[in-house]
Scaffold this active site. Structure first.
Site, short mmCIF file in Angstrom:
data_model
loop_
_atom_site.label_atom_id
_atom_site.label_comp_id
_atom_site.label_asym_id
_atom_site.label_seq_id
_atom_site.Cartn_x
_atom_site.Cartn_y
_atom_site.Cartn_z
N CYS A 159 -43.04 -32.70 19.65
CA CYS A 159 -42.74 -31.08 19.55
C CYS A 159 -44.96 -31.42 19.07
CB CYS A 159 -42.81 -30.99 18.55
SG CYS A 159 -40.59 -30.55 18.21
N HIS A 169 -41.19 -14.48 23.97
CA HIS A 169 -42.31 -14.86 25.07
C HIS A 169 -44.22 -15.01 24.42
CE1 HIS A 169 -38.41 -13.87 27.93
NE2 HIS A 169 -39.54 -14.69 28.39
N GLU A 220 -33.36 -23.05 15.81
CA GLU A 220 -33.80 -24.17 17.06
C GLU A 220 -33.49 -24.66 18.04
OE1 GLU A 220 -37.96 -25.37 15.59
OE2 GLU A 220 -36.78 -27.32 16.95
#
Length: 150
Positions: A25, A75, A136
């Site tokens: 990550c 986005h 998530e």
């Protein structure tokens, strides 16, 4: 009158990277987030009110969450502005990308804290934020409860 909890669910796509993290990550990647927003209050008892029987109109809750969270984060790519990722953020912005710089490591845990504050600031006085759940991945989520934060 009884207190009732109502929940509205939202989805949005957001990218992020965790600066200094020791796993995958640390790389820029994205998630299809699912946000569940639960508020608590008493249903309106005034039969002349068009919202009679409602705690809050789902469309009013939707407007708040869309304006504060979904339209902002959908986005976008989120970076901690206190890290070298700020240079990458500048480059992406120059190329026309939507970037959000925050004061925290953009983990689900920290994002849900940020979202709670944004939503609480917009709710009518008689309605309280009860909880948030930010999912998530299919199997991973962070939860925020008002009762844990008194």
């Amino acid at each position: 009158m009884s207190n009732i909890r109502i929940t509205k669910q939202f989805t949005f796509e957001t990218g992020h990277a965790l600066y200094g993290y020791d796993g995958k990550c640390r790389n820029v990647h994205g998630h299809s987030y699912k946000l569940s927003v639960t508020v608590i209050g008493s249903p309106i008892t005034d039969s002349s009110n068009v919202k009679f029987g409602m705690v809050i109109d789902f469309s009013d809750l939707k407007k708040i969450v869309r304006e504060e969270i979904v339209e902002v984060f959908d986005h976008a790519t989120v970076f901690n502005k206190n890290t070298p990722h700020v240079e990458l953020a500048k480059e992406l912005e120059e190329r026309g990308h939507h970037v959000i710089l925050v004061d925290y490591q953009p983990t689900s845990e920290n994002m849900v804290i940020d979202f709670a504050q944004k939503i609480k600031n917009r709710l009518p006085q008689n309605i309280k934020l009860f909880s948030l759940r930010l999912q998530e991945t299919e199997s991973s989520y962070a939860e925020w409860y008002q009762s844990d934060n008194l």
